[in-house]
Write a protein that holds these residues in place. Structure first.
Motif, PDB file in Angstrom:
ATOM      1  N   GLY A  41    -102.698  13.450 -28.032  1.00 14.82           N
ATOM      2  CA  GLY A  41    -104.042  13.821 -27.623  1.00 14.82           C
ATOM      3  C   GLY A  41    -104.317  13.659 -26.140  1.00 14.82           C
ATOM      4  N   LEU A  42    -103.311  13.245 -25.386  1.00 18.44           N
ATOM      5  CA  LEU A  42    -103.525  12.989 -23.970  1.00 18.44           C
ATOM      6  C   LEU A  42    -103.723  14.279 -23.171  1.00 18.44           C
ATOM      7  N   GLY A  43    -102.951  15.316 -23.470  1.00 17.04           N
ATOM      8  CA  GLY A  43    -103.134  16.605 -22.799  1.00 17.04           C
ATOM      9  C   GLY A  43    -104.533  17.157 -23.036  1.00 17.04           C
ATOM     10  N   ARG A  44    -105.007  17.038 -24.258  1.00 16.35           N
ATOM     11  CA  ARG A  44    -106.362  17.486 -24.593  1.00 16.35           C
ATOM     12  C   ARG A  44    -107.399  16.696 -23.791  1.00 16.35           C
ATOM     13  N   ARG A  45    -107.229  15.389 -23.708  1.00 16.67           N
ATOM     14  CA  ARG A  45    -108.179  14.561 -22.937  1.00 16.67           C
ATOM     15  C   ARG A  45    -108.195  14.965 -21.468  1.00 16.67           C
ATOM     16  N   LEU A  46    -107.008  15.219 -20.902  1.00 21.42           N
ATOM     17  CA  LEU A  46    -106.942  15.639 -19.508  1.00 21.42           C
ATOM     18  C   LEU A  46    -107.657  16.969 -19.307  1.00 21.42           C
ATOM     19  N   MET A  47    -107.432  17.909 -20.208  1.00 26.50           N
ATOM     20  CA  MET A  47    -108.086  19.224 -20.102  1.00 26.50           C
ATOM     21  C   MET A  47    -109.605  19.086 -20.217  1.00 26.50           C
ATOM     22  N   LEU A  48    -110.066  18.297 -21.160  1.00 29.61           N
ATOM     23  CA  LEU A  48    -111.508  18.125 -21.340  1.00 29.61           C
ATOM     24  C   LEU A  48    -112.145  17.435 -20.132  1.00 29.61           C
ATOM     25  N   GLU A  49    -111.418  16.510 -19.526  1.00 31.65           N
ATOM     26  CA  GLU A  49    -111.930  15.855 -18.319  1.00 31.65           C
ATOM     27  C   GLU A  49    -112.014  16.861 -17.162  1.00 31.65           C
ATOM     28  N   ALA A  50    -111.015  17.726 -17.049  1.00 28.88           N
ATOM     29  CA  ALA A  50    -111.052  18.763 -16.010  1.00 28.88           C
ATOM     30  C   ALA A  50    -112.243  19.692 -16.225  1.00 28.88           C
ATOM     31  N   GLU A  51    -112.492  20.075 -17.467  1.00 30.68           N
ATOM     32  CA  GLU A  51    -113.652  20.920 -17.767  1.00 30.68           C
ATOM     33  C   GLU A  51    -114.947  20.225 -17.371  1.00 30.68           C
ATOM     34  N   ARG A  52    -115.033  18.939 -17.677  1.00 35.32           N
ATOM     35  CA  ARG A  52    -116.235  18.178 -17.330  1.00 35.32           C
ATOM     36  C   ARG A  52    -116.451  18.182 -15.817  1.00 35.32           C
ATOM     37  N   LEU A  53    -115.402  17.919 -15.069  1.00 35.68           N
ATOM     38  CA  LEU A  53    -115.513  17.900 -13.609  1.00 35.68           C
ATOM     39  C   LEU A  53    -115.923  19.269 -13.054  1.00 35.68           C
ATOM     40  N   CYS A  54    -115.342  20.319 -13.595  1.00 32.43           N
ATOM     41  CA  CYS A  54    -115.682  21.670 -13.122  1.00 32.43           C
ATOM     42  C   CYS A  54    -117.122  22.041 -13.478  1.00 32.43           C
ATOM     43  N   ARG A  55    -117.561  21.690 -14.676  1.00 37.78           N
ATOM     44  CA  ARG A  55    -118.962  21.937 -15.054  1.00 37.78           C
ATOM     45  C   ARG A  55    -119.907  21.189 -14.122  1.00 37.78           C
ATOM     46  N   GLN A  56    -119.551  19.948 -13.835  1.00 36.48           N
ATOM     47  CA  GLN A  56    -120.355  19.101 -12.951  1.00 36.48           C
ATOM     48  C   GLN A  56    -120.473  19.739 -11.561  1.00 36.48           C
ATOM     49  N   ARG A  57    -119.450  20.417 -11.104  1.00 31.22           N
ATOM     50  CA  ARG A  57    -119.460  21.096  -9.808  1.00 31.22           C
ATOM     51  C   ARG A  57    -120.241  22.411  -9.855  1.00 31.22           C
ATOM     52  N   GLY A  58    -120.530  22.889 -11.058  1.00 35.15           N
ATOM     53  CA  GLY A  58    -121.251  24.149 -11.192  1.00 35.15           C
ATOM     54  C   GLY A  58    -120.358  25.345 -11.468  1.00 35.15           C
ATOM     55  N   ASP A  59    -119.081  25.108 -11.724  1.00 37.05           N
ATOM     56  CA  ASP A  59    -118.182  26.219 -12.057  1.00 37.05           C
ATOM     57  C   ASP A  59    -118.565  26.797 -13.419  1.00 37.05           C
ATOM     58  N   HIS A  60    -118.472  28.112 -13.530  1.00 32.34           N
ATOM     59  CA  HIS A  60    -118.806  28.797 -14.778  1.00 32.34           C
ATOM     60  C   HIS A  60    -117.580  29.030 -15.655  1.00 32.34           C
ATOM     61  N   GLU A  61    -116.400  28.890 -15.059  1.00 28.88           N
ATOM     62  CA  GLU A  61    -115.176  29.047 -15.837  1.00 28.88           C
ATOM     63  C   GLU A  61    -114.038  28.307 -15.159  1.00 28.88           C
ATOM     64  N   MET A  62    -112.944  28.157 -15.916  1.00 25.55           N
ATOM     65  CA  MET A  62    -111.767  27.472 -15.412  1.00 25.55           C
ATOM     66  C   MET A  62    -110.555  28.260 -15.864  1.00 25.55           C
ATOM     67  N   GLY A  63    -109.565  28.366 -15.011  1.00 23.25           N
ATOM     68  CA  GLY A  63    -108.361  29.109 -15.344  1.00 23.25           C
ATOM     69  C   GLY A  63    -107.105  28.350 -14.950  1.00 23.25           C
ATOM     70  N   PHE A  64    -105.961  28.896 -15.314  1.00 21.35           N
ATOM     71  CA  PHE A  64    -104.661  28.315 -14.991  1.00 21.35           C
ATOM     72  C   PHE A  64    -103.586  29.268 -15.477  1.00 21.35           C
ATOM     73  N   SER A  65    -102.348  28.974 -15.105  1.00 20.10           N
ATOM     74  CA  SER A  65    -101.186  29.731 -15.584  1.00 20.10           C
ATOM     75  C   SER A  65    -100.398  28.835 -16.523  1.00 20.10           C
ATOM     76  N   VAL A  66     -99.736  29.452 -17.472  1.00 21.53           N
ATOM     77  CA  VAL A  66     -98.873  28.714 -18.389  1.00 21.53           C
ATOM     78  C   VAL A  66     -97.647  29.580 -18.668  1.00 21.53           C
ATOM     79  N   GLU A  67     -96.503  28.947 -18.771  1.00 23.50           N
ATOM     80  CA  GLU A  67     -95.276  29.673 -19.063  1.00 23.50           C
ATOM     81  C   GLU A  67     -95.339  30.247 -20.475  1.00 23.50           C
ATOM     82  N   VAL A  68     -94.881  31.469 -20.608  1.00 19.50           N
ATOM     83  CA  VAL A  68     -94.961  32.163 -21.882  1.00 19.50           C
ATOM     84  C   VAL A  68     -94.186  31.428 -22.981  1.00 19.50           C
ATOM     85  N   ASN A  69     -93.114  30.717 -22.634  1.00 13.82           N
ATOM     86  CA  ASN A  69     -92.295  30.018 -23.628  1.00 13.82           C
ATOM     87  C   ASN A  69     -92.795  28.618 -23.963  1.00 13.82           C
TER      88      ASN A  69
END
Length: 169
Positions: A111-139
């Motif tokens: 559950g650590l990856g999920r916690r990190l992602m949710l914390e990033a979302e919280r920080l971005c929302r706090q900054r006023g961002d309306h969305e968040m993106g990233f790249s991930v390897e297809v495999n």
């Protein structure tokens, strides 16, 4: 602290030493995720240098960057997430962007990856961002499943094809 599968993890803001660790991890992983046709044309050392230089250029370009570090009960850095801002390459709209996420293999699937992602979302929302993106390897199926479970969807798919036989170059 919250419990994740019998181990307690704490999230905190990264310091200078943590940035050094995060950039080293990113550079080291870059070789392992490089497609075979590109591996034949370079070396691990070159990929490490290029990844490190690119990451440092992003950090030095200004804008907002934040490192979230995950520590285990012994206070060891067992993972991180680098979140910042980026502009959409088509619209120019600023949004939160995850430049890197990593959890040590021994601490995955807790559950650590999920916690990190949710914390990033919280920080971005706090900054006023309306969305968040990233790249991930297809495999990287496990990571893609996590991101999809959090509501992320594919926006772009980058494709490539070698045009010359690298064995004859």
């Amino acid at each position: 602290m919250r419990r994740c599968s019998m181990t307690t993890y704490r999230l905190r803001e990264g310091n200078e030493q943590d940035w050094t660790i995060a950039l080293r991890r990113l550079a080291e992983r870059s070789w392992g995720t490089l497609p075979e046709h590109l591996r034949r044309r370079t070396s691990p050392q070159q990929v490490y240098r290029e990844t490190d230089a690119t990451a440092r250029a992003i950090l030095n370009s200004g804008g907002w960057h934040y490192l979230i570090v995950a520590e285990n009960e012994q206070g060891e850095n067992v993972g991180h997430l680098w979140v910042g801002e980026a502009r959409d390459s088509f619209t120019g709209i600023k949004r939160g962007y995850i430049y890197d996420i990593f959890v040590e293999p021994a601490h995955r699937r807790r559950g650590l990856g999920r916690r990190l992602m949710l914390e990033a979302e919280r920080l971005c929302r706090q900054r006023g961002d309306h969305e968040m993106g990233f790249s991930v390897e297809v495999n990287n199926i496990a990571a893609r499943r996590l991101y999809e479970s959090l509501g992320y969807r594919t926006e772009y798919l980058v494709m490539s094809k070698p045009l010359v036989d690298s064995e004859r170059e």
